[in-house]
Structures are given as C-alpha cells and as structure tokens.
Scaffold this active site. Sequence first.
Site, PDB file in Angstrom:
ATOM      1  N   TYR A  53       0.830  -1.203   0.000  1.00 26.45           N
ATOM      2  CA  TYR A  53       0.000   0.000   0.000  1.00 26.45           C
ATOM      3  C   TYR A  53       0.867   1.256   0.000  1.00 26.45           C
ATOM      4  O   TYR A  53       1.569   1.556   0.956  1.00 26.45           O
ATOM      5  CB  TYR A  53      -0.968   0.008   1.194  1.00 26.45           C
ATOM      6  CG  TYR A  53      -1.913  -1.183   1.246  1.00 26.45           C
ATOM      7  CD1 TYR A  53      -2.136  -1.974   0.112  1.00 26.45           C
ATOM      8  CD2 TYR A  53      -2.591  -1.535   2.404  1.00 26.45           C
ATOM      9  CE1 TYR A  53      -2.982  -3.071   0.140  1.00 26.45           C
ATOM     10  CE2 TYR A  53      -3.454  -2.627   2.440  1.00 26.45           C
ATOM     11  CZ  TYR A  53      -3.630  -3.387   1.309  1.00 26.45           C
ATOM     12  OH  TYR A  53      -4.471  -4.484   1.337  1.00 26.45           O
ATOM     13  N   LEU A 194     -17.319  -3.031   1.375  1.00 28.82           N
ATOM     14  CA  LEU A 194     -18.261  -2.080   0.761  1.00 28.82           C
ATOM     15  C   LEU A 194     -18.121  -2.102  -0.760  1.00 28.82           C
ATOM     16  O   LEU A 194     -18.662  -1.248  -1.447  1.00 28.82           O
ATOM     17  CB  LEU A 194     -18.002  -0.663   1.294  1.00 28.82           C
ATOM     18  CG  LEU A 194     -17.989  -0.525   2.822  1.00 28.82           C
ATOM     19  CD1 LEU A 194     -17.533   0.871   3.242  1.00 28.82           C
ATOM     20  CD2 LEU A 194     -19.367  -0.840   3.393  1.00 28.82           C
TER      21      LEU A 194
END
Length: 277
Positions: A53, A194
């Site tokens: 990341y 989500l």
Amino acid sequence: MKTVALPNGERVPAFGQGTWYMGDSPARRAEEIATLRLGLDLGATLIDTAEMYGDGRAEQLVGEAIAGRRDEVFLVSKVLPHHATRRGTVKACEQSLKRLQTDRLDLYLLHWRGSVPFAETLHALVALQSAGKIRHYGVSNLDLADMQEIFELAGGAAIATNQLLYNLARRGVEFDLLPWLSERHIPVMAYSPLEQTRLIDDSKLSAFARKHGMTPAQAALAWLLARDDVIVIPKSGRAERLRENLGALEHPLSVSQLAELDGLFPPPDGPRALEML
Ligand code: NAP
C-alpha cells in the site's frame, strides 16, 4: 466489540480497519491518522495494512497512528508474492516492522499467490514466528485448490486466516471455500466489504437499508457481521464514516432480513473462480 476466534482460540475484533490508499494524500494524512486512533478508542483495534500500500506509505502512517498504543492493536500486514522467498519474506517483514515502528506483527499474510513455491514462504513464516517477529501467519486471495495444497505442507495447517474479497456482491466463496475454511476453524477476513463504495451506491441495497432504518454501508457490513467466522476490514479515513460503519454492530440482521438480502444478492449455485481486487 464482537470478536472472532482464530484457530488457536485467540479472539480478535470482528470489525477492523483497512488502510489501502491511506498515506497517499498529504492533505488527508492528519485526518487518516486521527481516524485510525478514533477506531482504537471505539474498539476497532485490528488494523490491516500491507507493504504494497503506497509502497510502504500506509505502513508508515499506521506506525504513526499506533505510536504509544502498540499493545492495544492487533496489527496485520502482508508480504508481496515476489518478496515471499525464504530470505525475501524475512527481509520484507523486517522492513515492515521498521515502517510500523514495532518489533512484531500480530498476523503476517502472503498477499496473493505468485511464483515462489508455498513451501519456501511457509518456511520463512515459521522462522519469523519462532523469532517472535510475527505471532500468527496466514494467506490472502487463495482459492480452494491453493488452500488444500498449502494446508498439506509443513507449517500449512497453522494458517490463521485467508483474507478474501467477500461482500454482498461477491458471494462466490460461499459455495466451497468458506465451508472448507469453516470446517478447519479458519476465519475469513472480508476485504473490500463495501465493494470500494459500489455497494453504497447500489439501489437495491439502498432501498433495503432505508426500509430497515440503517445506511447502505451499515447494511453491507451487518450482513458480513452476521457470520461468526468473518472479520470485516472496511477502510475509511474519515471519522464520521468510521462511526457510521461501526454502527453496523448496532444493527444485527434478523433471519428474515438475511433472507431478504439473499433474494436481492443471491448466493452462488455452483463453484466460482475466486475474484480479487
Ligand atoms: P472498502 O472498505 O470496501 O471501501 C473503501 C472505500 O469506501 C473508501 O473509498 C472509503 O473512502 C469509502 N467509504 C468507507 N466508508 C464509507 C461510508 N460509510 N460512506 C461512504 N464511503 C465510505 O474497500 P477497500 O479499501 O478495498 O477494502 C478494505 C481493506 O481491505 C483495504 O483498505 C485493505 O486494508 C484490505 N484489502 C485487501 C486486499 C487483499 O488483496 N488482501 C485487497 C483490497 C483491500 P474514505 O476513506 O474517504 O471514507
């Protein structure tokens, strides 16, 4: 905080915090750090990050966020497949520890399967565990055949989790992978719960959420939290959204609400290749 058991019986929060893209924008940094800290205050003490990341920037940001609070956190990071050799895994872990400003990870995952043989990676993970640099290890993005293969190797049966793309719009894993993991008491970490906001914008889920007095994000998370073997790791760098997402824990879904969601987002009726983001 609701908890989920790892195979050794240790319990971890069922609601953790994702960190993909955190640290990418200098303008958002202070709020991202404050949000992770708020999450710790509110019991979301599992933090998921990875060397990938932002090329280490997310780990650095997490290191800053947990400074002085390390013992409160169940810290998860991941090694990139092309680093996951015997030596490379150890080196990658040491670099992650440095960026995170800590001496140990609670859980270290192989991010996805690359070309390095599983046996090599497992050898390194077991060595890191013996050295006290990681407490548990596991995998991510492994489909059933990969899981069956790695589980038979030395150290494979100690895998503590498989972190997978799992949400209402991605139910393929329910057909055979989740049952296989469940039989072995291996919990799933559901990533992109989500669907990276696409579920929040879904009209069917919005209507369901409105009808039942919750937000779409809460409905998506509450659906995952209905299982006792799933850890959700939604990412938000905004305090008010973190609070909203944690509100999912206040809306446990009933059997009839779960059936309604099955109608809107049907479970798989056959084997599906594993999806990943
Ligand atoms: P996600 O959690 O499904 O969605 C994150 C996105 O939703 C962000 O853009 C966030 O923006 C927004 N968001 C969060 N709560 C919201 C709300 N209540 N209302 C509106 N927008 C909201 O996706 P994800 O980040 O891909 O997945 C979660 C974590 O899983 C990652 O951060 C990472 O730690 C992990 N992951 C692992 C893998 C793997 O291969 N193992 C792959 C993907 C992800 P703001 O931050 O601006 O709120």
